[in-house]
Design an enzyme around this catalytic site. Structure first.
Site, short mmCIF file in Angstrom:
data_model
loop_
_atom_site.label_atom_id
_atom_site.label_comp_id
_atom_site.label_asym_id
_atom_site.label_seq_id
_atom_site.Cartn_x
_atom_site.Cartn_y
_atom_site.Cartn_z
CG PHE A 305 -0.56 -9.65 -1.17
CD1 PHE A 305 -1.67 -9.89 -1.74
CD2 PHE A 305 -0.66 -9.89 0.49
CE1 PHE A 305 -2.64 -10.84 -1.07
CE2 PHE A 305 -1.61 -10.50 1.07
CZ PHE A 305 -2.79 -11.07 0.47
CD GLU A 306 0.59 -2.87 2.81
OE1 GLU A 306 1.54 -2.64 3.21
OE2 GLU A 306 -0.07 -2.14 2.54
CB VAL A 307 -5.31 -8.27 3.52
CG1 VAL A 307 -6.72 -8.11 4.35
CG2 VAL A 307 -5.21 -8.88 2.04
CG HIS A 342 3.28 0.16 5.04
ND1 HIS A 342 2.34 -0.40 3.92
CD2 HIS A 342 3.19 1.60 4.94
CE1 HIS A 342 1.48 0.87 3.48
NE2 HIS A 342 2.33 1.87 3.93
#
Length: 420
Positions: A305-307, A342
């Site tokens: 999950f990344e925004v 990341h």
């Protein structure tokens, strides 16, 4: 003569009416139309490198990007006390960001990604109609395209990953890499003997944001097969990121398996020494290291999950970071994951305030659950997650450290919910 005069008067009145309408439209503050240039329909290349279905219907995201809108004219309902909190029916008015959902999937994932899309659409995107980009190292088949297109309220686009982004780079010693995989298999390290998993981690670390389709966007929301969203999302996370100058966000954090990244921090320290210009002063080193950067404590944001902001990933700072790690070979000589890559980059190269924790976006990806802390919050968001399953405050989570490093107060009820 009288009839001619009457016609003349009517022509004048009609002209004034048309001019008035033109003035009103051209100066209107209503920008419910989107804020980016529509992705052009790409031609199918001879090598099948990417494809994109033609637009079958108008999308709210078809207008030119306009980042000078007045946010006060389009307030987002962030709490139950804000106007429009319960306005969850129909298409939401107001601006749209230059954003897309992005999914890396195989054709065999079709029914599992269908579940994820349904979750995202029901809880959020049916009111916003953002696009969805699907990426695969093999051409997508008709079934995958038909199922996903039917479920996504925005436009769907399908890209074939170039071979150079899903293969061993020329500097990798294949024999050495094979011996590593065999050793990890014997030691029963998860995905330790998988070649495709390593290609995936390298791709997500350094190439997904460089895909031709992704170059059309500024923000992304990563979605994987078989995930769940447990609560309604009452506002636009893309707008939140844009208006609050956030560049990376997460909902889950944890410690990485040491056996998969034994030399990753050595590579990171080499990069920091070679590129001090990329390390910001107000960074989150304290999230990554308990001894001022000498060693890595293994904390990372769970990247399924990344925004995030694609322009940051495409920046010289991040690409220099990835290229340095890639040359060291740890994606293949060990089993470096995209999550620590990341996370380390964000913690070192972004200001603390540019990283955000979405407590109110409830999420599940096997085996971990993020269930918003606080009964009032869960009730207001119409959540159906069990707070006892919340991973945030358990011993193997790093979310407490994130709050401590940033001097932030933890959500009310954190010490009573989801404990070990």
């Amino acid at each position: 003569m009288a009839a001619g005069s009457a016609r003349y008067v009517r022509y004048i009145l009609v002209s004034f009416f048309v001019l008035a309408i033109f003035y009103f439209v051209s100066n209107s503050a209503d920008i419910a139309t989107p804020l980016r240039t529509q992705i052009p329909t790409t031609k199918q290349p001879s090598d099948g490198s990417s494809d994109s279905r033609p637009a079958a219907k108008a999308s709210p995201n078809d207008a030119k990007v306009k980042t000078t809108y007045d946010a006060s004219q389009f307030p987002m309902a962030m709490t139950p006390n804000d106007p429009g909190w319960n306005d969850l029916a129909g298409i939401k008015g107001g601006p749209r960001m230059n954003a897309t959902f992005v999914t890396l999937a195989r054709n065999s994932d079709v029914w599992e990604i269908a579940k994820s899309i349904r979750q995202v659409e029901d809880r959020f995107n049916r009111r916003y109609n953002y696009d969805w980009v699907f990426l695969n190292d093999k051409p997508f088949d008709d079934l995958f395209k038909k199922v996903t297109t039917s479920l996504v309220s925005g436009k769907t686009h399908y890209g074939l990953i170039p071979q150079e982004h899903w293969s061993f780079p020329e500097w990798i010693d294949q024999d050495k890499a094979a011996k590593v995989r065999e050793d990890m298999k014997e030691r029963k390290i998860i995905y330790g003997d998988s070649i495709s998993y390593r290609h995936m981690c390298r791709f997500e670390s350094g190439f997904f944001f460089r895909q031709e389709l992704m170059l059309n966007y500024e923000y992304y929301w990563r979605v994987e097969p078989s995930v769940e969203l447990y609560c309604d999302v009452h506002y636009d996370p893309f707008r939140f990121m844009h208006e609050n100058k956030k560049k990376y966000s997460f909902v889950l954090s944890l410690y990485e398996y040491h056996e998969t990244i034994p030399t990753l921090w050595d590579s990171v320290k080499k990069f920091m020494k070679n590129h001090p210009e990329h390390i910001v002063s107000n960074n989150m080193m304290g999230f990554l290291s308990d001894d001022g950067g000498e060693t890595y404590n293994k904390c990372h944001f769970w990247s399924n999950f990344e925004v995030g902001n694609l322009n940051w990933l495409r920046s010289k700072a991040y690409t220099d970071f990835f290229d340095s790690l890639d040359r060291d070979g740890g994606f293949f000589y060990e089993r470096w994951g995209d999550a620590p890559v990341h996370s380390i980059a964000a913690a070192l190269m972004l200001q603390k305030e540019e990283i955000h924790f979405f407590n109110d976006i409830a999420y599940y990806h096997v085996p971990f659950t993020h269930c918003p802390t606080g009964q009032k919050v869960r009730t207001a968001l119409k959540c159906h997650c069990n707070p006892d399953d919340n991973f945030d405050w358990k011993g193997y989570s790093c979310t407490s450290k994130y709050f401590e490093v940033n001097g932030m107060e933890k959500p009310e009820g954190w010490d009573e919910e989801g404990k070990d």
